[in-house]
Motif scaffolding. Sequence first.
Motif, PDB file in Angstrom:
ATOM      1  N   ARG A 523      39.698  45.661  45.745  1.00 39.60           N
ATOM      2  CA  ARG A 523      40.093  44.265  45.532  1.00 39.60           C
ATOM      3  C   ARG A 523      40.520  43.996  44.094  1.00 39.60           C
ATOM      4  N   GLU A 524      39.913  44.653  43.136  1.00 45.05           N
ATOM      5  CA  GLU A 524      40.302  44.454  41.743  1.00 45.05           C
ATOM      6  C   GLU A 524      41.739  44.906  41.521  1.00 45.05           C
ATOM      7  N   ARG A 525      42.081  46.033  42.120  1.00 44.63           N
ATOM      8  CA  ARG A 525      43.439  46.541  41.971  1.00 44.63           C
ATOM      9  C   ARG A 525      44.435  45.646  42.695  1.00 44.63           C
ATOM     10  N   VAL A 526      44.061  45.170  43.891  1.00 43.88           N
ATOM     11  CA  VAL A 526      44.946  44.284  44.652  1.00 43.88           C
ATOM     12  C   VAL A 526      45.183  42.995  43.877  1.00 43.88           C
ATOM     13  N   ARG A 527      44.123  42.444  43.307  1.00 40.56           N
ATOM     14  CA  ARG A 527      44.258  41.201  42.552  1.00 40.56           C
ATOM     15  C   ARG A 527      45.157  41.393  41.339  1.00 40.56           C
ATOM     16  N   GLN A 528      44.970  42.509  40.617  1.00 35.96           N
ATOM     17  CA  GLN A 528      45.766  42.746  39.427  1.00 35.96           C
ATOM     18  C   GLN A 528      47.239  42.955  39.783  1.00 35.96           C
ATOM     19  N   LYS A 529      47.495  43.643  40.886  1.00 39.08           N
ATOM     20  CA  LYS A 529      48.876  43.846  41.323  1.00 39.08           C
ATOM     21  C   LYS A 529      49.528  42.511  41.686  1.00 39.08           C
ATOM     22  N   ALA A 530      48.759  41.626  42.327  1.00 40.29           N
ATOM     23  CA  ALA A 530      49.284  40.315  42.700  1.00 40.29           C
ATOM     24  C   ALA A 530      49.613  39.489  41.465  1.00 40.29           C
ATOM     25  N   ILE A 531      48.771  39.613  40.416  1.00 37.25           N
ATOM     26  CA  ILE A 531      49.039  38.890  39.166  1.00 37.25           C
ATOM     27  C   ILE A 531      50.284  39.462  38.488  1.00 37.25           C
ATOM     28  N   ASP A 532      50.390  40.808  38.461  1.00 35.39           N
ATOM     29  CA  ASP A 532      51.532  41.454  37.824  1.00 35.39           C
ATOM     30  C   ASP A 532      52.843  41.092  38.521  1.00 35.39           C
ATOM     31  N   ASN A 533      52.778  40.870  39.835  1.00 33.06           N
ATOM     32  CA  ASN A 533      53.986  40.542  40.611  1.00 33.06           C
ATOM     33  C   ASN A 533      54.216  39.037  40.726  1.00 33.06           C
ATOM     34  N   ASP A 534      53.448  38.265  39.976  1.00 33.54           N
ATOM     35  CA  ASP A 534      53.570  36.802  39.968  1.00 33.54           C
ATOM     36  C   ASP A 534      53.353  36.190  41.356  1.00 33.54           C
ATOM     37  N   ASP A 539      44.368  32.952  36.675  1.00 34.67           N
ATOM     38  CA  ASP A 539      43.067  32.285  36.754  1.00 34.67           C
ATOM     39  C   ASP A 539      42.761  31.804  38.173  1.00 34.67           C
ATOM     40  N   ALA A 540      43.493  32.308  39.162  1.00 37.25           N
ATOM     41  CA  ALA A 540      43.264  31.871  40.544  1.00 37.25           C
ATOM     42  C   ALA A 540      41.895  32.326  41.021  1.00 37.25           C
ATOM     43  N   ASN A 541      41.189  31.404  41.691  1.00 34.81           N
ATOM     44  CA  ASN A 541      39.852  31.703  42.218  1.00 34.81           C
ATOM     45  C   ASN A 541      39.978  31.997  43.713  1.00 34.81           C
ATOM     46  N   LEU A 542      39.970  33.276  44.060  1.00 34.53           N
ATOM     47  CA  LEU A 542      40.183  33.686  45.443  1.00 34.53           C
ATOM     48  C   LEU A 542      38.937  34.343  46.021  1.00 34.53           C
ATOM     49  N   SER A 543      38.705  34.101  47.293  1.00 32.06           N
ATOM     50  CA  SER A 543      37.602  34.764  47.989  1.00 32.06           C
ATOM     51  C   SER A 543      38.021  36.186  48.352  1.00 32.06           C
ATOM     52  N   ASP A 544      37.050  36.984  48.816  1.00 31.96           N
ATOM     53  CA  ASP A 544      37.363  38.361  49.209  1.00 31.96           C
ATOM     54  C   ASP A 544      38.388  38.392  50.333  1.00 31.96           C
ATOM     55  N   ASP A 545      38.242  37.498  51.298  1.00 32.95           N
ATOM     56  CA  ASP A 545      39.191  37.462  52.415  1.00 32.95           C
ATOM     57  C   ASP A 545      40.585  37.100  51.937  1.00 32.95           C
ATOM     58  N   GLU A 546      40.682  36.175  51.007  1.00 31.63           N
ATOM     59  CA  GLU A 546      41.991  35.776  50.493  1.00 31.63           C
ATOM     60  C   GLU A 546      42.635  36.904  49.699  1.00 31.63           C
ATOM     61  N   ILE A 547      41.816  37.674  48.960  1.00 28.87           N
ATOM     62  CA  ILE A 547      42.361  38.829  48.223  1.00 28.87           C
ATOM     63  C   ILE A 547      42.850  39.891  49.204  1.00 28.87           C
ATOM     64  N   LEU A 680      41.759  17.471  68.210  1.00 30.17           N
ATOM     65  CA  LEU A 680      41.663  18.802  68.820  1.00 30.17           C
ATOM     66  C   LEU A 680      41.193  19.777  67.756  1.00 30.17           C
ATOM     67  N   LEU A 681      40.000  20.314  67.924  1.00 29.11           N
ATOM     68  CA  LEU A 681      39.478  21.278  66.961  1.00 29.11           C
ATOM     69  C   LEU A 681      40.072  22.647  67.285  1.00 29.11           C
ATOM     70  N   VAL A 682      40.848  23.207  66.351  1.00 26.09           N
ATOM     71  CA  VAL A 682      41.556  24.461  66.597  1.00 26.09           C
ATOM     72  C   VAL A 682      41.171  25.492  65.545  1.00 26.09           C
ATOM     73  N   GLU A 683      41.400  26.768  65.911  1.00 27.22           N
ATOM     74  CA  GLU A 683      41.240  27.879  64.978  1.00 27.22           C
ATOM     75  C   GLU A 683      42.605  28.503  64.740  1.00 27.22           C
ATOM     76  N   SER A 684      42.897  28.775  63.485  1.00 19.60           N
ATOM     77  CA  SER A 684      44.193  29.375  63.170  1.00 19.60           C
ATOM     78  C   SER A 684      43.989  30.602  62.305  1.00 19.60           C
ATOM     79  N   GLU A 685      44.996  31.456  62.308  1.00 21.76           N
ATOM     80  CA  GLU A 685      44.946  32.677  61.517  1.00 21.76           C
ATOM     81  C   GLU A 685      45.005  32.331  60.029  1.00 21.76           C
ATOM     82  N   GLY A 686      43.970  32.731  59.299  1.00 18.05           N
ATOM     83  CA  GLY A 686      43.953  32.554  57.847  1.00 18.05           C
ATOM     84  C   GLY A 686      43.660  31.147  57.380  1.00 18.05           C
ATOM     85  N   GLY A 687      43.547  30.196  58.313  1.00 18.76           N
ATOM     86  CA  GLY A 687      43.337  28.821  57.878  1.00 18.76           C
ATOM     87  C   GLY A 687      42.019  28.226  58.329  1.00 18.76           C
TER      88      GLY A 687
END
Length: 757
Positions: A523-534, A539-547, A680-687
């Motif tokens: 996850r550290e590498r994924v986060r750093q790559k995401a920052i490098d690629n804009d 300073d984004a605060n992301l959960s493990d699932d979001e990373i 209507l209570l729904v479940e969505s992917e990623g949301g």
Amino acid sequence: MDMNEIKEIFFQECEEQLAELESGLLKLNDGDRDPETVNAVFRAVHSIKGGAGAFGLDDLVSFAHVFETTLDCVRSNKLEPTQDVLKVMLKSADVLADLVSASRDGGGVDESRSRSLVKELEALAHGGSASSSGHDAPKLTAKAAPAPVAKVDLPKPSDDSGFQPVPFSFDGFGEDDEPAIEGSVYEVSFKPRRELYSKGNEAALLLRDLSRLGEMSINCDTDDLPTLDKMDPEASYFSWKISIRTTRSEDDIRAVFEFAEWDCDLEVKLAEEASSNEELPMVPVPFDLSILDDSAGGEDEEKAAERGVSEETVAAALSAAETASNVSRTARAAERKESAAAAAAQNNAAAAAAGAGQTIRVDLDRVDRLINLVGELVINQAMLSQSVVENDATGTSAVNMGLEELQQLTREIQDSVMAIRAQPVKPVFQRMSRIVREVADMVGKSIRLVTEGENTEVDKTVIDKIAEPLTHMIRNAVDHGIESPEKREAAGKDPEGTIKLTAKHRSGRILIELADDGAGINRERVRQKAIDNDIIAADANLSDDEIDNLIFMAGFSTADKISDISGRGVGMDVVKRSIQALGGRISISSRPGYGSTFTMSLPLTLAVLDGMVVTVAGQTLVVPLTAIVETLQPEAAAIHSFGANQRLISIRNSFCPLVDVGRVLNYRATQANPVEGVALLVESEGGGQRALMVDAIQGQRQVVIKSLEANYTHVPGIAAATILGDGRVALILDVDAVVAASRGQSMKPEMSLAATG
């Protein structure tokens, strides 16, 4: 039926044989040593070769012949199926599949790879080792050498042909000390025609396969063999008379000649039938051959009687012969009584099993046409029902009751038709085995693919479209997920990595899981790559699932360099868009050091949908039932404001964002009062969970999905369309796109799901 149709059937059967071949080789690779598994693998290659010979596919026949020869060494216990041997055979199965595809589609194959594998297969068949391995050579079992032949002074050739007879001894041939086989005796007459050899078949191999069914005695008839100067090298002159004692049925015997029966004269019958008119046993009878001399015709009766046979002697001989025949038949009948009963029971069981598994081949276009017609039937039934309901306030008329029965029958017809198009995911899963092997070889890793739930059925349309995302996920797992053997050993793991592919049904959908026992997501590498690629702010605060979900972003890749396998950042992005286009969702679960699991949730079909019909700002929408958790009537006390425009609803001591569907779809300019609508209570992917606000619920029904993009254009937030009972068009809501829009994301076309979001 013309030749093109027959050829198309052959290629369809080739797909089945290739699947059987791959399945059998994988079983052998996992340690299965059942002789029937080996036989199934051999039969698959033999069947492909026989059919290819009938159509003159020489390249396919040549490769299949070499492959078949090596498999026969395994079948006859001359070659031990070690991991190295099976590695060569799995690669050969891939090349065989390529040759079949090239023969069907007119493409080409890698000739250098084919030649290399032919050499490896020939080396294995002759006792060599696979060049692709550095381990133990395949073991050959010792066979008794032929009996020495006495030296014979042979005459020199009388012409310039150089032909020299070679002595060969058949002494001891087939005299293995084996216990006698109980069963029936069949008489087989086999005479090949010249077409049999021109199509790649070989009489000796057919006779060898026949010998495996039981004890066999054989007589070769060479009476038709001409002199050398009159011999046609492409003609067939030999025929065989075979007597075989076996517990198998006549159908099993004929199955040996399955691909040659049109190119030979074949007759199979029980020995009782063959011997019903047989001559009586030979009995010595005094007889003077001189009576056949031409001069005997002029002699008197007395001399002929002196040199001939008395009537009493002949009568006694015939009586003895008849007695011997009766005794022989009685003994033979008593000997076979029990075995014949067992064979009959076996034949009946085989016939019953064959009857239970009968299938027919139907063109997919015909099935699709039937499904479309059933869809129209559903629509017309709904329209008729609504018209009757509108004109019958009581709802108790005979017409109304009949329509209810029609609705039930229509639903059963639709379910039955959909079941026809349902196919197991096994062919797609087997295709992934080859990808694992090829990519693992490219990156120098040892990886084993384990599959479960291969017989899970899903609509063929879904099967055809999941191959691409699965391919990208498999390549990603091999390249990024599984560590190198050295790193795995250093971490205390098995040097051989494991990828597990599973399919199962759950809540009207199909779940496909791809799990590996690799290093997991860094996850550290994924986060750093995401920052490098804009992609995200520093300073984004992301959960493990979001990373973890960042790997699905377009252009994202953690590879240090671009290769043929990865590094361009298009693999997992394609996966997500492909799954969403099918109306599915994908999620990730990863534990550093233990591996990752990707879970795809897909609809079982793209033709029909169980949905809830709702009203929003005067418009009729359909919300897929698979996305709805529950429905509720909001109370004023449960509604809370959050920020400038956000609202939350309290549900069992937890807060859930409230989304006004009419406002998101621009049906109205201002937000509606939640108390006046339904949530209507729904479940969505990623949301996560969201409460979708609608004005009213009209009811629940099954609808036929119609593509909006194919008939109109893409509409953000809308997955597809359907026709209601009153003839109006209703739009099917894209739940995930609406939820994403409520979180501030724009509803772009690539975010749209298909029918069952």
